[in-house]
Enzyme design. Sequence first.
Site, short mmCIF file in Angstrom:
data_model
loop_
_atom_site.label_atom_id
_atom_site.label_comp_id
_atom_site.label_asym_id
_atom_site.label_seq_id
_atom_site.Cartn_x
_atom_site.Cartn_y
_atom_site.Cartn_z
N GLN A 157 -18.42 -72.85 11.89
CA GLN A 157 -17.17 -73.61 11.82
C GLN A 157 -15.94 -72.77 12.16
OE1 GLN A 157 -17.26 -76.51 12.26
NE2 GLN A 157 -17.31 -77.81 10.46
N PHE A 213 -23.04 -80.50 17.56
CA PHE A 213 -23.25 -80.96 16.19
C PHE A 213 -22.42 -82.22 15.96
CE2 PHE A 213 -22.75 -81.13 11.61
CZ PHE A 213 -23.97 -80.66 11.13
N ASP A 241 -29.89 -68.38 8.04
CA ASP A 241 -29.93 -69.10 6.76
C ASP A 241 -31.03 -68.53 5.87
OD1 ASP A 241 -27.97 -70.70 7.92
OD2 ASP A 241 -29.42 -72.22 8.54
N ASN A 243 -22.22 -63.13 11.37
CA ASN A 243 -22.97 -62.29 12.29
C ASN A 243 -21.96 -61.44 13.06
OD1 ASN A 243 -21.96 -63.82 14.49
ND2 ASN A 243 -23.75 -65.15 14.53
#
Length: 326
Positions: free
Chosen positions: A172, A116, A256, A194
Amino acid sequence: MRIAVTGSIATDHLMAFPGRFVDQLLPDQLEHVSLSFLVDTLQVRRGGVAANIAFGLGGLGLDPLLVGAVGPDFAEYEVWLKEHGVDTGSVYVSSDHQTARFMCMTDQDTNQIAAFYAGAMAEAGRVDLRAVHDRAPLDLVLVSPNDPGAMVRHTEQARDLDIDFAADPSQQLARLTGAEVRSLVTGARWLFTNEYESALLRERAGWSRQEVLDRVGTWVTTLGAQGVRIDRMGAPAVTVGAVPDVRAEDPTGVGDAFRSGFLAAVSWGLKLESAAQLGCAMSALALVTVGSQAYEVRPERLLATVRAVYGEHAAGLLEAKLGRSA
């Protein structure tokens, strides 16, 4: 309920590797990994955790407020989000950096290797939640993966403004310090992880499972194909199975989609089991498409899924609310 979704807004570069990552790893050479994967496909899609969640909430009729930082290349993406019910009036546009990039390979077992690039996301801390709240009074702030400083700032501002907040540190966690994790979690009305992230969060924070529950209202842990577990202090765990027999095209953004369904149901005043069921139904929609915002929210399809998997009573509890989102 007016929900501000803070976090990443990105362009996704999604690649499919026809083999298995584990077959390419030599156990005695893991300290010297140097690999290149020849992929079969590349798809460029809209993404970013906050934008994905806001997209799902918008599809369910909630008028979410997106909070994040983007580059001058955001114009077309912004039109798309507005067309799908997302308020983009609090998105900060950088003059120096392009919108973040997410690059991800998925193998035939749906394992993923990703990178990312933050880009404009590094400026997300410039968004002041006080100004956002003044423009559109907020009932809940979701703090999802973002620039770490922005995550801490927006959490602190939600506390100062006495607004309920949900902690969703997920990807993060690898970058956050123990002190930052403890700050993000303490006092959260909702905590989302999770199963792997739940263990990593405990390790980073230096807390036991019980110590986490002491500090949050409700802890929601997604379990992939096993569904979801919901824990609260002093109450038995609520478990809901995932939608079975779903053809997995791409797992990117499935979590999401779950969050958007769960938070929509919560905002409608439904119980936790109903919220988890709608979340799982939304996840199934996302899983069968390539791209985090490639699915279409159709109430009749969601209700059919809930009815088939969880029963007529479960569908009845959701029917009136989902009918209003059409």
